[in-house]
Scaffold this active site. Sequence first.
Site, mmCIF file in Angstrom:
data_model
loop_
_atom_site.group_PDB
_atom_site.id
_atom_site.type_symbol
_atom_site.label_atom_id
_atom_site.label_comp_id
_atom_site.label_asym_id
_atom_site.label_seq_id
_atom_site.Cartn_x
_atom_site.Cartn_y
_atom_site.Cartn_z
ATOM 1 N N LYS A 226 2.384 -5.576 4.270
ATOM 2 C CA LYS A 226 1.225 -6.469 4.328
ATOM 3 C C LYS A 226 1.351 -7.595 3.289
ATOM 4 C CE LYS A 226 -1.825 -2.823 6.067
ATOM 5 N NZ LYS A 226 -3.142 -2.172 5.949
ATOM 6 N N TYR B 40 -5.725 -5.854 15.223
ATOM 7 C CA TYR B 40 -6.653 -4.809 14.770
ATOM 8 C C TYR B 40 -7.883 -4.697 15.666
ATOM 9 C CZ TYR B 40 -4.212 -3.801 10.350
ATOM 10 O OH TYR B 40 -3.322 -3.376 9.392
ATOM 11 N N PHE C 14 -15.338 -3.312 7.842
ATOM 12 C CA PHE C 14 -14.288 -3.973 7.073
ATOM 13 C C PHE C 14 -13.435 -4.931 7.917
ATOM 14 C CE2 PHE C 14 -12.731 0.314 8.244
ATOM 15 C CZ PHE C 14 -11.594 -0.010 8.984
ATOM 16 N N ARG D 24 4.216 7.795 8.732
ATOM 17 C CA ARG D 24 2.849 7.949 8.206
ATOM 18 C C ARG D 24 2.842 8.852 6.967
ATOM 19 N NH1 ARG D 24 -1.113 5.708 10.875
ATOM 20 N NH2 ARG D 24 -2.751 7.071 10.100
ATOM 21 N N THR E 38 -4.468 6.265 3.712
ATOM 22 C CA THR E 38 -4.979 4.886 3.724
ATOM 23 C C THR E 38 -5.595 4.524 2.372
ATOM 24 O OG1 THR E 38 -5.473 5.103 6.071
ATOM 25 C CG2 THR E 38 -6.593 3.322 4.905
ATOM 26 N N ARG F 247 2.158 4.315 -0.716
ATOM 27 C CA ARG F 247 0.844 3.874 -1.204
ATOM 28 C C ARG F 247 0.519 4.452 -2.578
ATOM 29 N NH1 ARG F 247 -1.748 4.391 4.790
ATOM 30 N NH2 ARG F 247 -1.545 2.218 5.447
ATOM 31 N N ASN G 259 -3.353 -2.135 0.955
ATOM 32 C CA ASN G 259 -2.623 -0.875 0.786
ATOM 33 C C ASN G 259 -1.148 -0.993 1.173
ATOM 34 O OD1 ASN G 259 -3.038 -1.067 3.511
ATOM 35 N ND2 ASN G 259 -4.082 0.886 3.768
ATOM 36 N N HIS H 183 1.418 -0.845 6.752
ATOM 37 C CA HIS H 183 0.735 -0.342 7.947
ATOM 38 C C HIS H 183 1.753 0.429 8.776
ATOM 39 C CE1 HIS H 183 -1.539 -0.211 11.708
ATOM 40 N NE2 HIS H 183 -0.397 -0.528 12.295
ATOM 41 N N GLU I 230 1.620 -2.036 19.528
ATOM 42 C CA GLU I 230 1.861 -2.793 18.301
ATOM 43 C C GLU I 230 3.268 -3.389 18.271
ATOM 44 O OE1 GLU I 230 0.811 -0.203 15.043
ATOM 45 O OE2 GLU I 230 -1.338 -0.367 15.492
HETATM 46 P P1 CMP Z 1 -4.089 0.268 8.254
HETATM 47 O O1 CMP Z 1 -3.303 1.517 8.243
HETATM 48 O O2 CMP Z 1 -3.364 -1.015 8.477
HETATM 49 O O3 CMP Z 1 -5.254 0.387 9.336
HETATM 50 C C1 CMP Z 1 -6.465 -0.308 9.254
HETATM 51 C C2 CMP Z 1 -6.628 -0.979 7.918
HETATM 52 O O4 CMP Z 1 -7.963 -1.268 7.601
HETATM 53 C C3 CMP Z 1 -6.176 -0.030 6.820
HETATM 54 O O5 CMP Z 1 -4.809 0.136 6.835
HETATM 55 C C4 CMP Z 1 -6.750 -0.746 5.610
HETATM 56 O O6 CMP Z 1 -5.973 -1.883 5.237
HETATM 57 C C5 CMP Z 1 -8.070 -1.192 6.191
HETATM 58 N N1 CMP Z 1 -9.121 -0.220 5.922
HETATM 59 C C6 CMP Z 1 -9.271 1.017 6.415
HETATM 60 N N2 CMP Z 1 -10.363 1.605 5.972
HETATM 61 C C7 CMP Z 1 -10.946 0.706 5.177
HETATM 62 C C8 CMP Z 1 -12.125 0.716 4.419
HETATM 63 N N3 CMP Z 1 -12.943 1.788 4.395
HETATM 64 N N4 CMP Z 1 -12.417 -0.373 3.736
HETATM 65 C C9 CMP Z 1 -11.603 -1.445 3.770
HETATM 66 N N5 CMP Z 1 -10.460 -1.519 4.472
HETATM 67 C C10 CMP Z 1 -10.145 -0.440 5.160
#
Ligand code: CMP
Length: 138
Positions: free
Chosen positions: A9, A49, A57, A85, A91, A102, A112, A115, A126
Amino acid sequence: MERTLSIIKPDGVKRGLIGEVVRMLEQNNLDIVAMKMLHMTKKQAEGFYAVHRERPFFESLTDFMSSGPAIVMVLEGDNAITRYRDLMGATDCREAAEGTIRKAFATDIEQNVVHGSDAPETASFEIAYFFNRFEIIR
Ligand code: CMP
């Protein structure tokens, strides 16, 4: 053999973590079979997304994902979706296990670093979102 989509990211690219993440992928036998750098538009981030459209969010996430260049990759290997994963970690980086990407690098639940697709159907969507079949080796 299974394929999954990986993104480093904008926070990971900005902080100079491309090499660190790629090294961890290589050490874990997740083969990179396609790779490019791109700067998503807000619309591209929203399309990627789309499943999160109703989440609180969503706005902030798509702003973040379109804030700078990212690296998109297709990873291949046995059980690649689950293995990647596991390597990424939770996450929320505060819950991420020792040894995960992470845990090592993420600063925030949104920023984070990486992805990864969460299931075979999302992986297909994707991968096709960013790559055509001529851009994936083998
Ligand atoms: P990702 O695995 O890319 O999938 C969805 C993304 O949304 C996640 O990683 C984070 O970057 C973001 N995300 C998920 N949960 C939250 C949250 N509670 N608040 C803010 N961002 C979030």
